[in-house]
Design a protein around this motif. Structure first.
Motif, PDB file in Angstrom:
ATOM      1  N   ARG A 156      11.126   4.144  -0.314  1.00  0.00           N
ATOM      2  CA  ARG A 156      10.538   4.854   0.822  1.00  0.00           C
ATOM      3  C   ARG A 156       9.019   4.709   0.843  1.00  0.00           C
ATOM      4  O   ARG A 156       8.366   4.786  -0.199  1.00  0.00           O
ATOM      5  N   ILE A 157       8.473   4.514   2.029  1.00  0.00           N
ATOM      6  CA  ILE A 157       7.040   4.296   2.192  1.00  0.00           C
ATOM      7  C   ILE A 157       6.469   5.342   3.149  1.00  0.00           C
ATOM      8  O   ILE A 157       7.199   6.044   3.841  1.00  0.00           O
ATOM      9  N   GLY A 158       5.130   5.433   3.190  1.00  0.00           N
ATOM     10  CA  GLY A 158       4.473   6.409   4.054  1.00  0.00           C
ATOM     11  C   GLY A 158       4.846   7.834   3.665  1.00  0.00           C
ATOM     12  O   GLY A 158       5.231   8.133   2.532  1.00  0.00           O
ATOM     13  N   ALA A 159       4.748   8.729   4.627  1.00  0.00           N
ATOM     14  CA  ALA A 159       5.017  10.139   4.357  1.00  0.00           C
ATOM     15  C   ALA A 159       6.438  10.368   3.858  1.00  0.00           C
ATOM     16  O   ALA A 159       6.683  11.261   3.034  1.00  0.00           O
ATOM     17  N   LEU A 160       7.393   9.575   4.317  1.00  0.00           N
ATOM     18  CA  LEU A 160       8.781   9.781   3.915  1.00  0.00           C
ATOM     19  C   LEU A 160       8.993   9.557   2.417  1.00  0.00           C
ATOM     20  O   LEU A 160       9.926  10.103   1.827  1.00  0.00           O
ATOM     21  N   GLY A 161       8.128   8.770   1.797  1.00  0.00           N
ATOM     22  CA  GLY A 161       8.266   8.522   0.365  1.00  0.00           C
ATOM     23  C   GLY A 161       7.201   9.156  -0.496  1.00  0.00           C
ATOM     24  O   GLY A 161       7.392   9.309  -1.706  1.00  0.00           O
ATOM     25  N   TRP A 162       6.074   9.552   0.118  1.00  0.00           N
ATOM     26  CA  TRP A 162       4.920   9.883  -0.707  1.00  0.00           C
ATOM     27  C   TRP A 162       4.274  11.222  -0.385  1.00  0.00           C
ATOM     28  O   TRP A 162       3.250  11.563  -0.967  1.00  0.00           O
TER      29      TRP A 162
ATOM     30  N   GLY B  40       5.933  15.365  -4.818  1.00  0.00           N
ATOM     31  CA  GLY B  40       5.457  13.984  -4.708  1.00  0.00           C
ATOM     32  C   GLY B  40       6.289  12.968  -5.464  1.00  0.00           C
ATOM     33  O   GLY B  40       7.250  13.286  -6.169  1.00  0.00           O
ATOM     34  N   ASN B  41       5.904  11.693  -5.252  1.00  0.00           N
ATOM     35  CA  ASN B  41       6.429  10.545  -6.007  1.00  0.00           C
ATOM     36  C   ASN B  41       7.880  10.190  -5.717  1.00  0.00           C
ATOM     37  O   ASN B  41       8.526   9.503  -6.519  1.00  0.00           O
ATOM     38  N   ASN B  42       8.418  10.584  -4.557  1.00  0.00           N
ATOM     39  CA  ASN B  42       9.798  10.178  -4.277  1.00  0.00           C
ATOM     40  C   ASN B  42       9.938   8.664  -4.166  1.00  0.00           C
ATOM     41  O   ASN B  42      10.988   8.107  -4.509  1.00  0.00           O
ATOM     42  N   GLY B  43       8.895   7.978  -3.702  1.00  0.00           N
ATOM     43  CA  GLY B  43       8.955   6.517  -3.656  1.00  0.00           C
ATOM     44  C   GLY B  43       9.074   5.908  -5.040  1.00  0.00           C
ATOM     45  O   GLY B  43       9.789   4.913  -5.243  1.00  0.00           O
ATOM     46  N   MET B  44       8.379   6.496  -6.024  1.00  0.00           N
ATOM     47  CA  MET B  44       8.519   6.022  -7.406  1.00  0.00           C
ATOM     48  C   MET B  44       9.908   6.357  -7.944  1.00  0.00           C
ATOM     49  O   MET B  44      10.519   5.560  -8.676  1.00  0.00           O
ATOM     50  N   LYS B  45      10.429   7.524  -7.596  1.00  0.00           N
ATOM     51  CA  LYS B  45      11.758   7.920  -8.065  1.00  0.00           C
ATOM     52  C   LYS B  45      12.833   7.036  -7.426  1.00  0.00           C
ATOM     53  O   LYS B  45      13.880   6.781  -8.048  1.00  0.00           O
ATOM     54  N   ASP B  46      12.580   6.535  -6.208  1.00  0.00           N
ATOM     55  CA  ASP B  46      13.475   5.530  -5.628  1.00  0.00           C
ATOM     56  C   ASP B  46      13.532   4.294  -6.523  1.00  0.00           C
ATOM     57  O   ASP B  46      14.611   3.736  -6.791  1.00  0.00           O
ATOM     58  N   GLN B  47      12.366   3.834  -6.972  1.00  0.00           N
ATOM     59  CA  GLN B  47      12.322   2.656  -7.840  1.00  0.00           C
ATOM     60  C   GLN B  47      13.084   2.905  -9.141  1.00  0.00           C
ATOM     61  O   GLN B  47      13.783   2.019  -9.649  1.00  0.00           O
ATOM     62  N   VAL B  48      12.964   4.109  -9.679  1.00  0.00           N
ATOM     63  CA  VAL B  48      13.711   4.454 -10.897  1.00  0.00           C
ATOM     64  C   VAL B  48      15.216   4.390 -10.627  1.00  0.00           C
ATOM     65  O   VAL B  48      15.991   3.861 -11.440  1.00  0.00           O
TER      66      VAL B  48
ATOM     67  N   GLY C 152       0.784  -1.219   0.000  1.00  0.00           N
ATOM     68  CA  GLY C 152       0.000   0.000   0.000  1.00  0.00           C
ATOM     69  C   GLY C 152       0.815   1.268   0.000  1.00  0.00           C
ATOM     70  O   GLY C 152       0.295   2.327   0.350  1.00  0.00           O
ATOM     71  N   PHE C 153       2.087   1.185  -0.350  1.00  0.00           N
ATOM     72  CA  PHE C 153       3.011   2.320  -0.281  1.00  0.00           C
ATOM     73  C   PHE C 153       3.220   2.799   1.154  1.00  0.00           C
ATOM     74  O   PHE C 153       3.682   3.913   1.367  1.00  0.00           O
ATOM     75  N   TYR C 154       2.861   1.959   2.138  1.00  0.00           N
ATOM     76  CA  TYR C 154       3.075   2.357   3.532  1.00  0.00           C
ATOM     77  C   TYR C 154       3.588   1.221   4.413  1.00  0.00           C
ATOM     78  O   TYR C 154       3.743   1.401   5.621  1.00  0.00           O
ATOM     79  N   SER C 155       3.863   0.041   3.852  1.00  0.00           N
ATOM     80  CA  SER C 155       4.334  -1.058   4.691  1.00  0.00           C
ATOM     81  C   SER C 155       5.083  -2.090   3.851  1.00  0.00           C
ATOM     82  O   SER C 155       5.182  -1.974   2.640  1.00  0.00           O
ATOM     83  N   MET C 156       5.614  -3.108   4.534  1.00  0.00           N
ATOM     84  CA  MET C 156       6.347  -4.228   3.957  1.00  0.00           C
ATOM     85  C   MET C 156       7.713  -3.802   3.423  1.00  0.00           C
ATOM     86  O   MET C 156       8.162  -2.670   3.652  1.00  0.00           O
ATOM     87  N   SER C 157       8.416  -4.709   2.740  1.00  0.00           N
ATOM     88  CA  SER C 157       9.759  -4.419   2.268  1.00  0.00           C
ATOM     89  C   SER C 157      10.160  -5.435   1.214  1.00  0.00           C
ATOM     90  O   SER C 157       9.433  -6.397   0.942  1.00  0.00           O
TER      91      SER C 157
END
Length: 559
Positions: free
Chosen positions: A163-169, A179-187, A134-139
């Motif tokens: 990054r998940i939760g507020a730290l990534g999204w 926004g979208n730092n969690g997606m940019k991490d994946q990139v 959910g973009f907020y848990s797991m690994s």
């Protein structure tokens, strides 16, 4: 829109500790060593369930630690490592609500690489897995995505943290947090693979991105984003879609405000929110997650998510809604597998609606309150939609805590959160992709499941259940033994992924005899074929369209 991942959070407490059991000392000369253009990595040995020995390189930073001034900033790809990197142990999970003893840290942008590489000149296909949650848990640690099934095949498996939760999204709609730092991490992780994976025996020109739930959403968005073109060559989306009943939002400022309130920050404007959150300990972000839920754990199912970014001078991951991008051909398509399970959220709704007497009346009499939270229905025409959907799924009956009520409500909940969006995604992509699209239903009910009845027996094929046969999920489940009745499902699922990763086609080859009876046609607009992965592999047409045609009438688009 997204997964029921936090059903698993209670289980995380037992798995998010350091993993030492297969890790040699950093200076162990028997450990495998890889030298890439970026540095030298010392790993460890693992074994598949059939005893095949393979190399594991875990906890490698693919980006600079996103801490201090780099918090809430796009990732900085790590280009060079000084000294030999000890890659023999798991890295930390990203912050989430786990016990203090759990191995977590804000410095969590790590990659795991598993390879059967034996210094052969042959380069193997790469499978790049994006975890659920959910973009907020797991690994992406091996307790949530163990390599012991897939590494019986000649593939290189890469799993990542982002990054998940507020730290990534966090996304405020302005320059402070577009926004979208969690997606940019994946990139960044995909760029790390392109730069380094050849040294691990992987082919940088044969990368299959795959993900479940939140990871499935990510997979499609990578086809739309201008940042990812050329970084992957095939794709698999399991049980989620970013395209469903309403357009993607452009910011989630309300969640930024709520995060600030929870952490006792001022909320006068974005600047003060940002400045205050920059000073908060990372653990506070993970611990605060349960305060975002309105109707109990994991409800609403969709919380932090990707956004269409405003142009404030940054490199944008998403510049338009993915539906528009697909309809107008502004995407880079690849051979694609899309799936959903038979009963995605079967069981997820029970504690909320059926086992809590106080909530039975709201679902029956106050749908205006419950619908936007649990059923994620857009505000436009909500009461009319709820009336039609109640008739379709519940036949306008009062819910009871019985099997009939559970199945009806579970199917309703599963279709609104997962099923309809996946249906919409498959039907769009088979029309607009330049490459074949394969569609499947996971219907197999084995000895284990992410939902079990009070007697501990699996009742349905639910969200995450296909992962049981692709990865070892040691956070909650035993490894499937060769003697198990479920063993053939592991062999068949990994064979399909192996063929797809090699050839862009999951159908059988001479070296995958377990699929000899399979003939899985691609999906087309006129022949909407799909594979049903039940006790056997069988081909059908028009998956669940008797139900989804009602959704399409309520939320019409041009396919």
């Amino acid at each position: 829109m997204l997964p029921r991942a936090c059903v698993l959070l209670a289980l995380c407490a037992v798995v998010c500790a350091h993993a030492h059991e297969e890790s040699p000392p950093a200076n162990d000369e028997s450990a495998p060593v890889v030298r890439s253009v970026s540095g030298v990595f010392r790993g460890s040995w693992m074994a598949s369930r059939r005893g095949r020995r393979f190399q594991a390189y875990r906890g490698i930073r693919y980006a600079e630690p996103p801490v201090g001034e780099l918090r809430f900033q796009p990732p900085k790809l790590k280009l060079q490592y000084s000294g030999e990197v000890n890659a023999s142990e798991e890295g930390p999970a990203c912050p989430q609500p786990l016990p203090a003893s759990s191995y977590m840290d804000e410095d969590c942008l790590t990659v795991n690489v598993y390879t059967p590489h034996t210094n052969s000149s042959e380069q193997l296909p790469v499978i790049f897995y994006i975890h659920a949650g959910g973009f907020y848990s797991m690994s992406g640690r091996s307790d949530f995505a163990g390599p012991h099934y897939l590494l019986e095949r000649d593939v290189v498996l890469v799993t990542i943290n982002y990054r998940i939760g507020a730290l990534g999204w966090i996304s405020t709609g302005d320059a402070f947090a577009p926004g979208n730092n969690g997606m940019k991490d994946q990139v960044a992780a995909l760029k790390w693979v392109q730069r380094n994976i050849a040294a691990f025996g992987g082919d940088p020109n044969s990368v299959t991105i795959t993900g479940c739930s939140a990871g499935s959403v990510s997979v499609l968005l990578h086809m739309v984003s201008p940042m990812t073109k050329g970084l992957f060559h095939r794709a698999i989306s399991i049980s989620a879609s970013p395209i469903s009943k309403a357009p993607m939002v452009t910011h989630q400022r309300h969640l930024a405000v709520l995060q600030a309130q929870i952490l006792k920050c001022p909320t006068d404007n974005t600047s003060v929110i940002y400045d205050c959150l920059m000073k908060k300990p990372w653990k506070d972000f993970g611990d605060s997650l349960p305060q975002f839920w309105l109707l109990g754990p994991s409800n609403p199912a969709g919380l932090w998510m990707p956004v269409v970014e405003p142009d404030v001078g940054q490199e944008r991951y998403l510049s338009e809604d993915p539906l528009a991008a697909i309809q107008h051909g502004r995407l880079h398509t690849v051979p694609y597998i899309i799936s959903q399970t038979t009963d995605e959220y079967f069981g997820k709704s029970f504690p909320l609606f059926l086992q809590n007497a106080a909530n039975q009346e709201p679902i029956d009499e106050e749908s205006k309150r419950i619908a936007p939270i649990s059923f994620l229905l857009p505000p436009e025409n909500r009461s009319t939609a709820m009336e039609r959907l109640r008739e379709l799924y519940l036949h306008n009956k009062t819910l009871g805590n019985d099997l009939e009520g559970k199945k009806a409500l579970g199917r309703f909940y599963g279709d609104t959160v997962i099923g309809f969006g996946v249906h919409r995604l498959a039907n769009l992509m088979c029309r607009h992709s330049k490459h074949p699209v394969w569609y499947y239903e996971f219907a197999y009910v084995g000895n284990n499941s992410h939902y079990q009845d009070p007697d501990g027996k699996p009742q349905a094929a639910v969200h995450f259940d296909d992962l049981l046969y692709l990865f070892t999920l040691s956070y909650a489940f035993p490894t499937i033994p060769l003697s198990s009745k479920d063993s053939h499902v592991v062999d068949e699922m990994t064979a399909m992924w192996y063929n797809f990763a090699r050839y862009g086609d999951p159908n059988p080859r001479a070296d995958t005899p377990e699929l000899s009876a399979l003939s899985w046609p691609a999906m087309t607009p006129r022949q909407r074929n799909y594979l049903r992965r039940g006790d056997q592999l069988t081909v059908h047409q028009n998956m669940f369209e008797d139900r989804f045609k009602v959704w399409d009438e309520l939320y019409p688009i041009d396919y």
